[in-house]
Design a protein around this motif. Sequence first.
Motif, short mmCIF file in Angstrom:
data_model
loop_
_atom_site.label_atom_id
_atom_site.label_comp_id
_atom_site.label_asym_id
_atom_site.label_seq_id
_atom_site.Cartn_x
_atom_site.Cartn_y
_atom_site.Cartn_z
N UNK A 45 0.84 -1.20 0.00
CA UNK A 45 0.00 0.00 0.00
C UNK A 45 0.88 1.24 0.00
N UNK A 46 0.62 2.15 -0.90
CA UNK A 46 1.37 3.40 -1.03
C UNK A 46 2.88 3.15 -0.88
N UNK A 73 -0.94 -0.82 -4.30
CA UNK A 73 -2.19 -0.08 -4.16
C UNK A 73 -1.80 1.37 -3.94
N UNK A 74 -2.25 2.23 -4.85
CA UNK A 74 -1.89 3.64 -4.74
C UNK A 74 -3.15 4.41 -4.35
N UNK A 75 -3.19 4.89 -3.12
CA UNK A 75 -4.42 5.54 -2.64
C UNK A 75 -4.78 6.75 -3.50
N UNK A 82 3.55 7.31 -4.73
CA UNK A 82 3.74 6.37 -5.85
C UNK A 82 4.88 6.74 -6.82
N UNK A 83 5.70 7.75 -6.48
CA UNK A 83 6.73 8.10 -7.48
C UNK A 83 7.84 7.05 -7.59
N UNK A 84 7.84 6.03 -6.72
CA UNK A 84 8.82 4.94 -6.85
C UNK A 84 8.37 3.88 -7.85
N UNK A 85 7.19 4.08 -8.45
CA UNK A 85 6.59 3.05 -9.31
C UNK A 85 7.58 2.50 -10.35
#
Lengths: 249, 205
Positions: A45-46, A73-75, A82-85
């Motif tokens: 999550x996040x 899961x990106x709230x 989420x910039x580490x995606x």
Amino acid sequence: MKVAQTIFQSGDHRWLAITRDPARPDYVIDTNEYLVTDGTQALMCDPGGLEIFPSVFSTVSNECNPNGITALFSSHQDPDVISSLALWLEFNPTIRCYTSWLWASFIPHFGGTRETFVPIPDQGMPIVLGALKLQAVPAHYLHSSGNFHLYDPAARLLFSGDVGAALLPIDAGLFVTDFAQHIRHAEGFHRRWMGSNEAKRDWCERAAGLDIDLLCPQHGAIYCGQDVQRFINWFDELEVGVVDRKAGT
Amino acid sequence: METDDVPSGSSPAAMLEQVVLVNEDIKQVVRNAFRINLMALNAILMARRAGSAAGFGIVAREMRELSEALVHSMRTLRALSDELLYAVTYVMRHARIEHVLARAATQSTRAQGNLREVLRATAARRIDLERHVAGQCAALATDLRSAVGISRVADSLAHMAKIEASWASDHRAGLDTVSEELASSLRGILPLLQALSTKLEAIHR
């Protein structure tokens, strides 16, 4: 490195909180990441920002095999969320990212392809992880216009993104122990960041209808037991969407 | 492996994948080492209970000392593995930034000119980071060799314990079992350590 702590466990079903990085530069907001696992499968999550990826990844690897992480899961769309995606996808390109349909074409600016994203409709959706059936719960405008929380009915745990967040000193405990003292660190944040009183009331009613033992925000400390209801009541009464003109610079 | 040469021929993501596998194996080996340490303690207790098995008692105490050295070595191994994982993840993050900058530089001659110095500095930083990773691989390999050495001696001691157990007049079956368990656990740990060395060399290469 960050600290990992198991906050729920029942057999192979586990929730892990990844918190409090002592090496984090003070200009980067502290974040909590949560990992839910069922056997060898895991969902994060996040997962956090690009800057803290090395710390999060190393901490997770201490606790489980990161190859088991099949979903994020990106709230919402914020960089601390989420910039580490792109880096998670470098490690495992088959990871899927659940996020609001509203952000499914914005978050790819951080990385990913069309196949990466599972857009969540406004009303929410179930998310299956192994034998677990998690639920994406709407939390729109709290603070983002397309915002979801993640509920695990078996663990009675709600990952609540920015709702419940508090800006605490780095040595603060993982759990709220003195609600009155703690909530002072949360008040300014909620007044400013939460944009809609109507959305807030909706969320409070929705959350009050869920069976929650642990309310886990992305910043600050975790609310347990009766403090969960205390928080919902406090939030319900709080006037949000307020700019403190004296504090603003 | 002793030199701090820059690893080449592998993308940071592929390297991270290999390091994760090494880390998973190390976690397994560490668990085994802790079990061996407990078994060695159990062997001392058994020897005390057996009373007459003085030879077994001496071997068991030696075994306990060695297994504690093994546990210490495993703690170091675990810490080094954590550091390596962190360092490789850092390289991957840096490589991502470098890749985006390089892509920007291909868009126009002017962009290329503006980014030339930045790209040079970024590449130099990457080489430094990769050297650091290579150094950590070397440290890990050294500790692995030490763990292999300790395990080999412990393996010989476990065989001696089996021989001593056969001389005991009391509790012979119990001593036999405990020394066999020790020998079998050590037999299990050695190939794991050797496989780890091979994987680590593959990363470094």
